[in-house]
Design an enzyme around this catalytic site. Structure first.
Site, PDB file in Angstrom:
ATOM      1  N   CYS A 198     120.292  32.824  35.794  1.00 34.56           N
ATOM      2  CA  CYS A 198     118.866  32.650  35.987  1.00 34.56           C
ATOM      3  C   CYS A 198     118.631  31.536  36.984  1.00 34.56           C
ATOM      4  CB  CYS A 198     118.200  32.322  34.657  1.00 34.56           C
ATOM      5  SG  CYS A 198     119.217  32.652  33.212  1.00 34.56           S
ATOM      6  N   TRP A 254     116.974  35.487  32.612  1.00 29.80           N
ATOM      7  CA  TRP A 254     117.614  36.788  32.493  1.00 29.80           C
ATOM      8  C   TRP A 254     118.141  36.859  31.067  1.00 29.80           C
ATOM      9  CZ3 TRP A 254     122.310  39.110  31.400  1.00 29.80           C
ATOM     10  CH2 TRP A 254     122.485  40.424  31.864  1.00 29.80           C
ATOM     11  N   HIS A 308     142.167  66.481  39.973  1.00 33.14           N
ATOM     12  CA  HIS A 308     142.726  66.001  38.708  1.00 33.14           C
ATOM     13  C   HIS A 308     141.635  65.686  37.681  1.00 33.14           C
ATOM     14  CE1 HIS A 308     146.787  65.811  40.318  1.00 33.14           C
ATOM     15  NE2 HIS A 308     146.275  65.284  41.412  1.00 33.14           N
ATOM     16  N   ASN A 347     120.474  27.638  31.851  1.00 32.15           N
ATOM     17  CA  ASN A 347     121.283  28.786  32.258  1.00 32.15           C
ATOM     18  C   ASN A 347     122.592  28.735  31.491  1.00 32.15           C
ATOM     19  OD1 ASN A 347     119.355  29.452  34.122  1.00 32.15           O
ATOM     20  ND2 ASN A 347     120.533  28.784  35.902  1.00 32.15           N
ATOM     21  N   GLY A 348     123.093  29.892  31.091  1.00 33.48           N
ATOM     22  CA  GLY A 348     124.358  29.930  30.368  1.00 33.48           C
ATOM     23  C   GLY A 348     124.174  30.485  28.969  1.00 33.48           C
ATOM     24  N   LYS A 379     126.673  50.747  45.220  1.00 33.25           N
ATOM     25  CA  LYS A 379     125.384  50.452  45.827  1.00 33.25           C
ATOM     26  C   LYS A 379     124.302  51.412  45.334  1.00 33.25           C
ATOM     27  CE  LYS A 379     126.061  46.842  47.618  1.00 33.25           C
ATOM     28  NZ  LYS A 379     127.001  46.760  46.570  1.00 33.25           N
ATOM     29  N   GLU A 413     132.533  51.295  46.736  1.00 29.75           N
ATOM     30  CA  GLU A 413     131.400  50.435  47.083  1.00 29.75           C
ATOM     31  C   GLU A 413     130.135  51.250  47.330  1.00 29.75           C
ATOM     32  OE1 GLU A 413     129.127  47.050  48.073  1.00 29.75           O
ATOM     33  OE2 GLU A 413     130.854  47.447  46.802  1.00 29.75           O
ATOM     34  N   LYS A 463     122.089  38.270  40.550  1.00 30.78           N
ATOM     35  CA  LYS A 463     122.882  38.057  41.756  1.00 30.78           C
ATOM     36  C   LYS A 463     124.167  37.309  41.458  1.00 30.78           C
ATOM     37  CE  LYS A 463     123.549  38.158  46.226  1.00 30.78           C
ATOM     38  NZ  LYS A 463     123.880  39.431  46.880  1.00 30.78           N
ATOM     39  N   ARG A 514     118.137  36.389  42.084  1.00 27.67           N
ATOM     40  CA  ARG A 514     119.171  36.245  41.065  1.00 27.67           C
ATOM     41  C   ARG A 514     118.949  37.182  39.888  1.00 27.67           C
ATOM     42  NH1 ARG A 514     121.968  31.101  41.494  1.00 27.67           N
ATOM     43  NH2 ARG A 514     122.316  31.101  39.259  1.00 27.67           N
ATOM     44  N   GLU A 572     123.425  50.639  41.711  1.00 25.57           N
ATOM     45  CA  GLU A 572     122.735  49.360  41.535  1.00 25.57           C
ATOM     46  C   GLU A 572     121.247  49.450  41.828  1.00 25.57           C
ATOM     47  OE1 GLU A 572     125.734  45.699  42.505  1.00 25.57           O
ATOM     48  OE2 GLU A 572     125.189  46.978  44.193  1.00 25.57           O
TER      49      GLU A 572
END
Length: 609
Positions: free
Chosen positions: A2, A75, A505, A101-102, A486, A482, A604, A27, A489
């Site tokens: 956050c 967050w 397979h 934060n944490g 993207k 990637e 982020k 973030r 996300e």
């Protein structure tokens, strides 16, 4: 994960705090709030779930006066996104406000202890425990109370604390979650990310774990866990205000996609040596003998950085003939693999604060291995704690979905591979040829960006689809991963990346007329094999979007849609091939009405496990 912003000075705090929070929106967050102090028994707390705009609307009705304050974007880790769970959190007596934060891992035990002493909690969060504990220990001032509280906390924290009983100071503390102090003239700042301070100050102090800071309008101090004052270096942020703005672009992500020619030029500036046909890095802090003795390299990372590491594996093995392993940092930190003495561990992180990657780095250092870092943020924890490293110089990346940092990581790994190769078997002629190819890449990526309008038309054709497959081989397999990431996300469409030959397979069972396959089918050593895999999809009526080399007319007869990129050697194909995939994800997300720069549930910088 956050954002924290604090201010102590002579200006009104509220607009400065809101401006800082806006710079940290990238973030990821689900609520926002602030607390200002105007004197004894005068604390003003405003908070709202949702976006910062909701908090700003609330502040129009109920301003928060004062020249000292703390603020936060949350967050959620404990409890849903509600006004009550938004930060700052207050103690029951209103004497203490905390932003954090944490994660506090032992909060339930601490909460039970406080409830047994009659303290009533107002939220579902772990953070409220900190505010209640500080108030519980408040006897002799805020500094004393915070110092008595911190040893009781297990987990991670970057926090800021204010109290009307000490109305001129903000206290900050960090353990495993970043915190930076901003130095000004007659004012000082606190933030979880230096990006929050752009436009306010260039001078910052990066706090270390177990440190405590005290800021007022006129002074700042840093203390260790024993409350001994310690000296700290002041660094300069080299980012400009415009670096964090969208400019003429609709979204930060689109701006950052288009910045990639420049960020690659920045990454190579001053590092390519024509006279020795190699690359040099100022902060590597490793002599050539140590590098020659290395018999294995481990690259450890998470998310997009992990995909860059996979490409780095191919590059280092091809250029330097040195065995490389790529490890998810979240798994590597808990394993006990046999690693011999001559192994170098390289941690890759855009922010330099990724919790799992930092833990993997620390575990490697604990076991005596040489550790290096590749990251973007100067002064970040991973950059400081590694034995040496390489900065990307990509500038601030605001969009949550990484774009320019990914290509900068891949290119930097390419330069490192060149450096290692020239120390081993790579000839001067080979090195010179690779440097020439590197120097041409910014212009080639600029050329790749010309596909934007075409990609937009393709996105309009497939934006309604719920499932996508991304397929590539060799250097292009990590690009497929990637590209799928993207799309997931920012558009919330389901997408998976595979080595193209793995289709038969299992994943081929998913192919139907509603599931597009994005084939990375650039010309190269096994181009014909990739084309055979493409034929397998077409035989089952699966739509095919092909990313191909300019001039490849044969693929147009087989794919439903073709996006062409410039012809480059196999080992640099990821840098041009990823551009249309970034644009495809962007345009599909825009057509689906998604919040592109701030996708749901994502942050982020992932600073909790």
């Amino acid at each position: 994960m956050c954002g924290i912003v604090g201010y102590a000075g002579r200006r009104e705090a509220e607009p400065i705090l809101i401006d800082g929070l806006r710079r940290l929106e990238y973030r990821g967050y689900d609520s926002a709030g602030l607390a200002t102090v105007t004197g004894p028994e005068q604390m003003h707390v405003r908070k709202r779930s949702g976006r910062i705009a909701s908090l700003v609307g609330h502040l129009r009705e109920r301003p928060a006066p004062g020249c000292l304050g703390i603020s936060h974007t949350r967050w959620a880790t404990h409890g849903p996104a509600t006004d009550a769970n938004a930060h700052p959190h207050l103690s029951s007596d209103g004497r203490v406000a905390v932003v954090h934060n944490g994660v506090i891992e032992n909060y339930e035990a601490l909460k039970r202890h406080l409830q047994e002493h009659g303290i009533v909690f107002q939220s579902d969060t772990d953070t409220e425990v900190i505010a209640q504990l500080v108030a519980y220990h408040f006897d002799g001032g805020l500094m004393e109370a915070v110092c008595r509280t911190l040893p009781l906390l297990k987990g991670t924290y970057g926090l800021a604390v204010v109290s009307p009983d000490d109305p001129e100071m903000i206290l900050g503390a960090r353990l495993g979650s970043p915190l930076v102090l901003g130095v000004g003239a007659g004012e000082h700042f606190l933030a979880s990310d230096p990006a929050a301070l752009i436009g306010q100050t260039r001078d910052v102090v990066y706090m270390k774990d177990h440190q405590l800071c005290r800021i007022t309008a006129d002074e700042w101090q840093i203390y260790d866990r024993e409350r001994t004052r310690v000296s700290a270096s002041v660094h300069q942020i080299d980012w400009e205000v415009g670096d964090a703005d969208k400019g003429a672009f609709e979204h930060h992500m689109l701006k950052e996609i288009h910045e990639q020619p420049q960020t690659l030029a920045n990454a190579m500036r001053g590092r390519l040596d024509d006279s020795e046909s190699t690359a040099h890095f100022g902060g590597l802090n490793v002599d050539n003998q140590q590098l020659r003795r290395a018999n294995r390299i481990i690259l450890t990372a998470c998310g997009t950085s992990y995909h860059a590491a996979l490409i780095g594996e191919y590059l280092i093995e091809e250029f330097a003939q040195l065995p490389v392993e790529v490890e998810y940092a979240s798994e590597f930190r808990y394993r006990n693999p046999p690693i011999d003495h001559n192994t170098i561990v390289i941690a890759i992180s855009q922010s330099g604060e990724t919790a799992d990657t930092l833990a993997a780095l620390r575990e490697s250092k604990r076991k005596g291995h040489l550790t290096l870092a590749i990251c973007n943020v100067v002064g970040s924890t991973i950059a400081r704690e590694a034995d040496g490293g390489i900065y990307l110089h990509a500038g601030p990346e605001i969009g949550v979905a990484s774009t320019k940092a990914f290509t900068s990581q891949v290119f930097t790994l390419g330069m490192l591979a060149l450096h290692l190769g020239r120390l081993r078997h790579l000839s001067a002629l080979q090195g010179a040829r690779i440097i020439d190819q590197m120097l041409s890449l910014p212009a080639l990526i600029e050329e790749s960006l010309e596909c934007d309008a075409q990609v937009q038309r393709i996105a309009e054709k497939y934006a309604h689809c719920s499932d996508f497959l991304f397929l590539g081989r060799q250097y292009l397999y990590p690009v497929a991963l990637e590209g799928a990431l993207k799309l997931k996300e920012i558009s919330y469409a389901h997408a998976e990346g595979y080595p193209a030959a793995e289709m038969k397979h299992g994943p081929i069972a998913l192919i139907d007329e509603h599931t597009p396959s994005v084939f990375l089918a650039l010309k190269g050593a096994i181009h014909e094999k990739a084309m055979s895999n493409l034929e397998e999809v077409k035989a089952r009526r699966g739509p095919v979007i092909a990313v191909a080399t300019q001039g490849d007319t044969a693929i147009a007869a087989k794919a439903d849609d073709v996006i062409c990129v410039p012809d480059v050697p196999d080992y640099f194909q990821p840098l041009v091939a990823v551009i249309p995939l970034q644009l495809l994800a962007y345009h599909i997300a825009r057509l689906r009405g998604c919040d592109i720069d701030k996708p749901r549930n994502l942050a982020k910088s992932v600073t909790v496990e």
